[in-house]
Design a protein around this motif. Sequence first.
Motif, mmCIF file in Angstrom:
data_model
loop_
_atom_site.group_PDB
_atom_site.id
_atom_site.type_symbol
_atom_site.label_atom_id
_atom_site.label_comp_id
_atom_site.label_asym_id
_atom_site.label_seq_id
_atom_site.Cartn_x
_atom_site.Cartn_y
_atom_site.Cartn_z
ATOM 1 N N GLN A 1 0.965 -1.311 0.170
ATOM 2 C CA GLN A 1 0.034 0.060 0.023
ATOM 3 C C GLN A 1 0.813 1.337 -0.256
ATOM 4 O OE1 GLN A 1 -3.538 -0.497 -0.108
ATOM 5 N NE2 GLN A 1 -2.770 -2.377 -0.579
ATOM 6 N N GLU A 2 1.950 1.187 0.518
ATOM 7 C CA GLU A 2 3.184 2.223 0.533
ATOM 8 C C GLU A 2 4.573 1.579 0.740
ATOM 9 O OE1 GLU A 2 4.957 3.455 3.148
ATOM 10 O OE2 GLU A 2 4.155 2.044 4.525
ATOM 11 N N ILE A 3 5.599 2.321 0.228
ATOM 12 C CA ILE A 3 7.013 1.909 -0.041
ATOM 13 C C ILE A 3 7.592 3.292 0.630
ATOM 14 C CG2 ILE A 3 8.720 0.913 -1.262
ATOM 15 C CD1 ILE A 3 6.616 0.018 -3.015
ATOM 16 N N ALA A 4 8.374 2.867 1.662
ATOM 17 C CA ALA A 4 9.017 3.971 2.295
ATOM 18 C C ALA A 4 8.410 5.311 2.481
ATOM 19 C CB ALA A 4 10.317 4.407 1.210
ATOM 20 N N GLY A 5 7.337 5.073 2.855
ATOM 21 C CA GLY A 5 6.233 6.274 3.224
ATOM 22 C C GLY A 5 5.645 6.797 2.188
ATOM 23 N N ILE A 6 6.006 6.478 1.004
ATOM 24 C CA ILE A 6 5.438 6.824 -0.427
ATOM 25 C C ILE A 6 4.258 5.960 -0.622
ATOM 26 C CG2 ILE A 6 5.895 7.871 -2.462
ATOM 27 C CD1 ILE A 6 8.786 7.897 -2.199
ATOM 28 N N LYS A 7 3.018 6.919 -0.961
ATOM 29 C CA LYS A 7 1.597 6.182 -1.101
ATOM 30 C C LYS A 7 1.656 5.553 -2.365
ATOM 31 C CE LYS A 7 -3.347 6.583 -0.728
ATOM 32 N NZ LYS A 7 -4.342 7.908 -0.561
ATOM 33 N N VAL A 8 1.269 4.493 -2.446
ATOM 34 C CA VAL A 8 0.992 3.499 -3.973
ATOM 35 C C VAL A 8 -0.125 3.932 -4.541
ATOM 36 C CG1 VAL A 8 0.822 1.454 -4.985
ATOM 37 C CG2 VAL A 8 2.467 1.313 -3.100
ATOM 38 N N GLU A 9 -0.201 4.582 -5.685
ATOM 39 C CA GLU A 9 -1.078 4.811 -6.759
ATOM 40 C C GLU A 9 -1.851 3.864 -7.435
ATOM 41 O OE1 GLU A 9 -0.459 9.752 -7.105
ATOM 42 O OE2 GLU A 9 0.253 8.612 -8.590
ATOM 43 N N GLN A 10 -0.814 3.104 -8.260
ATOM 44 C CA GLN A 10 -1.243 1.941 -9.011
ATOM 45 C C GLN A 10 -0.482 0.782 -8.662
ATOM 46 O OE1 GLN A 10 -1.194 3.147 -13.037
ATOM 47 N NE2 GLN A 10 -1.690 5.292 -12.610
ATOM 48 N N VAL A 11 -1.085 -0.272 -8.776
ATOM 49 C CA VAL A 11 -0.420 -1.621 -8.750
ATOM 50 C C VAL A 11 -0.530 -2.328 -10.169
ATOM 51 C CG1 VAL A 11 -0.308 -3.970 -7.694
ATOM 52 C CG2 VAL A 11 -0.989 -1.558 -6.383
ATOM 53 N N GLU A 12 0.540 -2.780 -10.592
ATOM 54 C CA GLU A 12 0.561 -3.367 -12.037
ATOM 55 C C GLU A 12 1.104 -4.725 -11.792
ATOM 56 O OE1 GLU A 12 1.128 0.406 -14.988
ATOM 57 O OE2 GLU A 12 2.857 -0.983 -14.449
ATOM 58 N N ASN A 13 0.165 -5.723 -12.060
ATOM 59 C CA ASN A 13 0.279 -7.231 -12.059
ATOM 60 C C ASN A 13 0.322 -7.549 -13.400
ATOM 61 O OD1 ASN A 13 0.356 -9.990 -11.678
ATOM 62 N ND2 ASN A 13 -1.246 -9.772 -10.082
ATOM 63 N N TYR A 14 1.611 -7.881 -13.883
ATOM 64 C CA TYR A 14 1.838 -8.355 -15.358
ATOM 65 C C TYR A 14 1.502 -9.829 -15.343
ATOM 66 C CZ TYR A 14 3.794 -3.809 -16.200
ATOM 67 O OH TYR A 14 3.951 -2.401 -16.484
ATOM 68 N N LEU A 15 1.552 -10.550 -14.356
ATOM 69 C CA LEU A 15 0.906 -11.919 -14.569
ATOM 70 C C LEU A 15 -0.552 -12.144 -15.033
ATOM 71 C CD1 LEU A 15 2.393 -14.603 -14.448
ATOM 72 C CD2 LEU A 15 1.665 -14.959 -12.077
ATOM 73 N N THR A 16 -1.030 -11.324 -14.524
ATOM 74 C CA THR A 16 -2.713 -11.291 -14.641
ATOM 75 C C THR A 16 -3.072 -10.011 -15.675
ATOM 76 O OG1 THR A 16 -3.279 -9.607 -12.939
ATOM 77 C CG2 THR A 16 -3.109 -12.129 -12.396
ATOM 78 N N SER A 17 -2.122 -9.382 -16.274
ATOM 79 C CA SER A 17 -2.318 -8.075 -17.203
ATOM 80 C C SER A 17 -3.487 -7.246 -16.569
ATOM 81 C CB SER A 17 -2.750 -8.708 -18.487
ATOM 82 O OG SER A 17 -2.056 -9.568 -19.029
ATOM 83 N N GLU A 18 -3.443 -7.010 -15.146
ATOM 84 C CA GLU A 18 -4.006 -5.841 -14.594
ATOM 85 C C GLU A 18 -3.410 -4.789 -13.704
ATOM 86 O OE1 GLU A 18 -8.070 -8.688 -13.247
ATOM 87 O OE2 GLU A 18 -6.435 -8.421 -11.689
ATOM 88 N N ARG A 19 -3.963 -3.818 -14.178
ATOM 89 C CA ARG A 19 -3.355 -2.570 -13.408
ATOM 90 C C ARG A 19 -4.587 -2.107 -12.285
ATOM 91 N NH1 ARG A 19 -2.929 0.475 -17.273
ATOM 92 N NH2 ARG A 19 -0.639 0.241 -17.419
ATOM 93 N N ILE A 20 -4.293 -1.868 -11.144
ATOM 94 C CA ILE A 20 -5.351 -1.520 -10.168
ATOM 95 C C ILE A 20 -4.891 -0.041 -9.890
ATOM 96 C CG2 ILE A 20 -6.102 -1.922 -7.917
ATOM 97 C CD1 ILE A 20 -5.236 -4.631 -7.823
ATOM 98 N N LEU A 21 -6.024 0.927 -10.039
ATOM 99 C CA LEU A 21 -5.650 2.158 -9.608
ATOM 100 C C LEU A 21 -6.282 2.462 -8.145
ATOM 101 C CD1 LEU A 21 -6.328 2.140 -12.978
ATOM 102 C CD2 LEU A 21 -6.673 4.634 -12.545
ATOM 103 N N MET A 22 -5.590 2.484 -7.232
ATOM 104 C CA MET A 22 -5.808 2.558 -5.693
ATOM 105 C C MET A 22 -6.901 3.423 -5.385
ATOM 106 S SD MET A 22 -3.939 -0.151 -5.243
ATOM 107 C CE MET A 22 -3.733 -0.065 -3.281
ATOM 108 N N ALA A 23 -6.961 4.716 -5.735
ATOM 109 C CA ALA A 23 -7.848 5.541 -5.218
ATOM 110 C C ALA A 23 -9.105 5.591 -5.773
ATOM 111 C CB ALA A 23 -7.211 7.177 -5.600
ATOM 112 N N GLU A 24 -9.269 4.903 -6.988
ATOM 113 C CA GLU A 24 -10.517 4.814 -7.626
ATOM 114 C C GLU A 24 -11.122 3.285 -7.402
ATOM 115 O OE1 GLU A 24 -10.508 5.991 -11.711
ATOM 116 O OE2 GLU A 24 -8.960 7.405 -11.186
ATOM 117 N N ALA A 25 -10.116 2.549 -6.851
ATOM 118 C CA ALA A 25 -10.570 0.973 -6.788
ATOM 119 C C ALA A 25 -10.949 0.412 -8.052
ATOM 120 C CB ALA A 25 -11.509 0.773 -5.556
ATOM 121 N N ARG A 26 -10.347 0.764 -8.851
ATOM 122 C CA ARG A 26 -10.696 0.686 -10.530
ATOM 123 C C ARG A 26 -9.688 -0.051 -11.015
ATOM 124 N NH1 ARG A 26 -10.386 2.960 -15.289
ATOM 125 N NH2 ARG A 26 -9.509 4.884 -14.278
#
Length: 579
Positions: free
Chosen positions: A485-510
Motif C-alpha cells: 500500500q506504501e513503500i518507504a512512506g510514499i503512497k502507492v497509486e497504481q499496482v501493475e500485475n503483469y502476470l494477470t495483465s491487470e492495473r489497479i488504480l488504488m484511489a478509484e478502486a478500479r
Amino acid sequence: MSNWEAIYQKWESFEDLDKDLKTELHTIKDNKHALEDAFYKELTFGTGGMRGVLGAGINRMNVYTVRKAVNGLANYLLANQVNVRDRGVVIAYDSRNMSKEFAVESAKVLGSYGIKTHVFESLRPTPLLSFAVRYLRTVAGIMITASHNPPEYNGFKVYNETGAQIVPEEANLIIESIQKTEDELTVPFLKKEELEEKGLLNWLSYEIDNAYLERLYHMTKMSEAVHQEEKDLQIVFTPLHGTAYNLVTKGLEQLNFPNVAIVKEQAEPDAMFSTVASPNPEEHQAFTMAIELGKKTDADILLGTDPDADRLGVAVKNKTGEYQVLTGNQLGALLLDYILSHTNPQVYQNPRMIKTVVSTELGRAIAESYDVKTLDTLTGFKFIGEKINQFDATGETFIFGFEESYGYLISSFARDKDAVQAAMMATEMAHYWKKQGKTLFEALDVLLEKHGYFLEGMSSLTLKGKEGSEQITKIMDEIRSNPLQEIAGIKVEQVENYLTSERILMAEARKETIDLPQENMMKFILEEDAWVCLRPSGTEPKIKCYYGVRGKDKEDSEAKLASLKETMDQIISDILANK
C-alpha cells in the motif's frame, strides 16, 4: 527411485556418452545434491532461448541439451514456416567455452532434416547474427552465447525471420516441439563432413561484416563535412575478451575517429574472461583496465562491450576529473536526445521511441519535448524488436530503443540491442558535446535541469539451485497476494500485475487491462513520480528490484532512491524469513 535418479541412470549407462561428460558424472556420482541439481529439471527457455551452466545433465548446457533444443526448433520451423530447407538457418557464436562446438552441433541436427545452415567461420557479435538473418533472408537464426554471464555459462538464443529474438508465443510453440523429443541422447544428426558434401553447411566469411559496416557508415547523424573530417576525440575501447573488436574498430575508422587506444589485455577472446570478475559493462569493475589506459591517454570517452557485443558501457570524466561509468538509463537518455536533436522532424512519419517498463521515465520526457511518442514494452529486447516489426503495418517510424541494462538500438537494420551501433553513436555524441565544451556528464546535467532530476537504481538477490528457485517463487507469490500500500512512506497509486495483465488504480478502486504479454512481474507506481518493480531474471538465478524517482534536485533523488531500496530489501528479507 525418483524421476531425476532414473534420468541420471540413463545418462550414466549410455554407452556413447561424451567422454568429458561421462568423466564429470563419475566425479560427482557420490554427491547427491549436485546430481539432483543437474537432473531434477530440464534447462528451460527464458529470454529468447536457454542459458545455463556447462556440464552433464538435462539442467546443463551440453551437446545433448543443445541437440534436443535444435531438434525441437527444426520440427517447429518445418511445421510453421515455408521453404525452410532452402532458406535455411544462420548460426553465430561468441568466445565462450563450447560455443563453436554447439554451433556445429546445431548445424548437424538441422542438416539431418535437410535444412541448410550458414555458420560463421569465426566468432561474431549477436547484433551481426540479427543482421545476418535479415541480410540472408533465412527462416531463423541461432546465437550461441551466454552474453555477460560468468565463464561457467553458455546459452542458445533463437531469432525469427525478422532478425528479432523469438517472442513468447513463438517460444511456447518451440518448447512444445522440444518436449516431443523423448530422448535427448539419441537425437538424429549428420556428421560435419557429410553436411559439407551435401551442400547443407555454408561457412560464412566477411561478406556479412562488410554489408553491416556499410549500413553502420550511413547511420551517422553527423553532417557530411563533420563526417569526413579527422576528429581529435581520444577514445579507449575494450571488448572484454569478446566479439566486438573488429566491427567497433572498423566502424570508428570509417567515421574518421583515428585516436583509438585498445585495452590490449582484453582485446583477445578469452572464455575465462581472466582480467575481470565479470565481463559485464553494467558492473563498473569491468572498466578498471580501461580507466587505467584512459588516464594514460587523457581519453575523452571509454567504451566497453560485453562478450557478445549487445551491451555497451561508457565512462567519461565527472566533475572531479575522475572517470565514471554512465548508467544504462543515463546513456540511453543522452543518446535519445542527441538523435532527436540531430533529426529532421519532417522526415519521419509517426516517430516512436521504445523503452522497457523498468527504464527511466526521463526518456519519455525527452521524447515528448520533441513531439515523439514513447511506447513501453516488457523487459527484454525481444519485445522492442517485436514492436519495430509491427511498424511496417502501422505506419509508425522507429527512432530509438533502449533498456536500462545497457541495451540500445539506433537503426533497425538489426533487430536486437546492438553495442556496435551504440558505440558509434556514443562516440560521435561525445565528439559533438566536446565541441560545445562539455563532457557527457555535463550534457546530462543540461537534460536534468530541463526535464527533472530523474534517478534510477536496481538491486538483485542471487538464489541458486532448486531451493533458490522456490524462494524466488515465494517472494513473488507473497508480493502478488498482498500488494504493498506504501513503500518507504510514499503512497502507492497504481499496482501493475503483469502476470494477470491487470492495473489497479488504488484511489478509484478500479482495474484496467495492461495491453502487454503476461510476465511474472509486479510494478508499483507511487506518488511523487516514484516507482518500484520486482521481477525474476529470465537469464540468471536472481530476483531483481528496480527503482525510479524524480526529486527536486540530485540530493533529494538520491535520498528517495536509497529509502526505496532499503525498504524493499527489508520486505524481501522478511518474506524469506517467514515473518
